[in-house]
Scaffold this active site. Sequence first.
Site, PDB file in Angstrom:
ATOM      1  N   GLU A   1     -10.422  15.347  80.112  1.00 44.21           N
ATOM      2  CA  GLU A   1     -10.264  13.947  80.523  1.00 44.21           C
ATOM      3  C   GLU A   1     -11.129  13.029  79.676  1.00 44.21           C
ATOM      4  O   GLU A   1     -10.686  11.939  79.296  1.00 44.21           O
ATOM      5  CB  GLU A   1     -10.624  13.769  82.002  1.00 44.21           C
TER       6      GLU A   1
ATOM      7  N   ASP B   1     -10.569  18.965  83.772  1.00 44.89           N
ATOM      8  CA  ASP B   1     -11.131  17.758  84.384  1.00 44.89           C
ATOM      9  C   ASP B   1     -12.549  18.118  84.815  1.00 44.89           C
ATOM     10  O   ASP B   1     -12.744  18.907  85.745  1.00 44.89           O
ATOM     11  CB  ASP B   1     -10.294  17.296  85.584  1.00 44.89           C
TER      12      ASP B   1
ATOM     13  N   ILE C   1     -14.999  16.432  86.305  1.00 49.10           N
ATOM     14  CA  ILE C   1     -15.209  16.033  87.713  1.00 49.10           C
ATOM     15  C   ILE C   1     -13.936  15.322  88.143  1.00 49.10           C
ATOM     16  O   ILE C   1     -13.632  14.236  87.638  1.00 49.10           O
ATOM     17  CB  ILE C   1     -16.380  15.035  87.891  1.00 49.10           C
ATOM     18  N   ASP C   2     -13.185  15.918  89.050  1.00 47.49           N
ATOM     19  CA  ASP C   2     -12.049  15.193  89.625  1.00 47.49           C
ATOM     20  C   ASP C   2     -12.473  14.693  91.007  1.00 47.49           C
ATOM     21  O   ASP C   2     -13.069  15.441  91.783  1.00 47.49           O
ATOM     22  CB  ASP C   2     -10.796  16.057  89.751  1.00 47.49           C
TER      23      ASP C   2
ATOM     24  N   THR D   1     -14.059  11.526  90.878  1.00 48.48           N
ATOM     25  CA  THR D   1     -15.323  10.918  90.416  1.00 48.48           C
ATOM     26  C   THR D   1     -15.767   9.784  91.336  1.00 48.48           C
ATOM     27  O   THR D   1     -16.966   9.592  91.540  1.00 48.48           O
ATOM     28  CB  THR D   1     -15.175  10.407  88.958  1.00 48.48           C
TER      29      THR D   1
ATOM     30  N   ASP E   1      -5.651  16.375  85.869  1.00 45.36           N
ATOM     31  CA  ASP E   1      -5.786  16.315  87.330  1.00 45.36           C
ATOM     32  C   ASP E   1      -5.004  17.441  88.017  1.00 45.36           C
ATOM     33  O   ASP E   1      -5.285  17.754  89.174  1.00 45.36           O
ATOM     34  CB  ASP E   1      -5.255  14.981  87.863  1.00 45.36           C
TER      35      ASP E   1
HETATM   36  C1  IPD Z   1      -8.302  10.581  89.847  1.00 46.34           C
HETATM   37  C2  IPD Z   1      -8.219  11.319  91.157  1.00 46.34           C
HETATM   38  C3  IPD Z   1      -7.344  10.548  92.124  1.00 46.34           C
HETATM   39  C4  IPD Z   1      -5.930  10.419  91.585  1.00 46.34           C
HETATM   40  C5  IPD Z   1      -5.970   9.715  90.244  1.00 46.34           C
HETATM   41  C6  IPD Z   1      -6.916  10.430  89.282  1.00 46.34           C
HETATM   42  P1  IPD Z   1     -10.692  11.010  88.676  1.00 46.34           P
HETATM   43  O1  IPD Z   1      -9.090  11.298  88.910  1.00 46.34           O
HETATM   44  O2  IPD Z   1      -7.690  12.609  91.003  1.00 46.34           O
HETATM   45  O3  IPD Z   1      -7.272  11.212  93.358  1.00 46.34           O
HETATM   46  O4  IPD Z   1      -5.163   9.685  92.502  1.00 46.34           O
HETATM   47  O5  IPD Z   1      -4.670   9.707  89.703  1.00 46.34           O
HETATM   48  O6  IPD Z   1      -6.995   9.687  88.089  1.00 46.34           O
HETATM   49  O7  IPD Z   1     -10.788   9.602  88.166  1.00 46.34           O
HETATM   50  O8  IPD Z   1     -11.365  11.189  89.990  1.00 46.34           O
HETATM   51  O9  IPD Z   1     -11.071  12.033  87.661  1.00 46.34           O
HETATM   52 CA    CA Z   2      -9.294  13.372  87.435  1.00 54.39          CA
END
Ligand code: IPD
Ligand code: CA
Length: 260
Positions: free
Chosen positions: A72, A86, A88-89, A91, A212
């Site tokens: 990412e 990813d 940290i998903d 974030t 993701d």
């Molecule tokens: C996001 C999260 C969020 C999803 C977004 C992502 P991030 O990633 O997974 O739940 O709805 O589409 O971009 O910014 O936490 O790495």
């Molecule tokens: Ca993410």
Amino acid sequence: MTPAELELRRYAVQGLVAEAAHLALDYFGKQESLGVTMKGAQDWLTVADGAVEGFLRQRLAVLFPSDTVIGEEGGGATSDTVWIIDPIDGTSNFARGDRNWCISIGFLLNRVPTIGIVAAPALDELYVAQRGKGATLNGQPIAVSGAEDLKRACVELGWSTRIPFERYLTVLQRGYAAGCSVKRSGSGTLGLCHVANGRTDAYAELHINAWDVAAGIVIASEAGASINDFFAGDGISKGNPILCSTPALIPQLREIAGIS
Ligand code: IPD
Ligand code: CA
């Protein structure tokens, strides 16, 4: 690639993810030094994102030098053997001290999602799956809910500013009108994992990026979920819609979400 080479990748990356989980947890425990910045509206970044991705990239380059890596934060190129990370998903949760975040690593072999490993260290949860070999949570096999009735279903609907909010509201409205309980928890990756273990019945999002979902797709499909062909077209580089559900609800959810 031989079955032994695939197994080696799964075991080696479980070890890497365990180390990355310690690193991320250290940052999570020091909220005051997370160095939170915004990449855009509601698009959060902390120093942990870069540090965890850097650690994973460096180790993968040593262990599997002929594989490519897409992350990412740092991007990257695809190939027949590609890791999609990813760091940290969730974030926005991580940056606020909410435990619903994870580290996600998926491996695609010849464009087919083949290994998925997701660690949610603040929840003490580790999801592991390999294509054809099932999915586990903390070593125990997991399976989708088997729900058949939208009027008792819990559906997670992901949201981001990448999609005009009117489209999101239309799906949300249709979901409620069909009788679903609709929620949003801020981690698309864990959203797929929660379909896999039956905590929810489905996850949908009108646009989501490959990092993701690359790991979660393997975990959820090995747990019995039905999922759209996310990696069709430019899915790896540009993302796509995702719909992941316990099988019986798929026809109705396709209509509601407008995702085929
Ligand atoms: C996001 C999260 C969020 C999803 C977004 C992502 P991030 O990633 O997974 O739940 O709805 O589409 O971009 O910014 O936490 O790495
Ligand atoms: Ca993410």
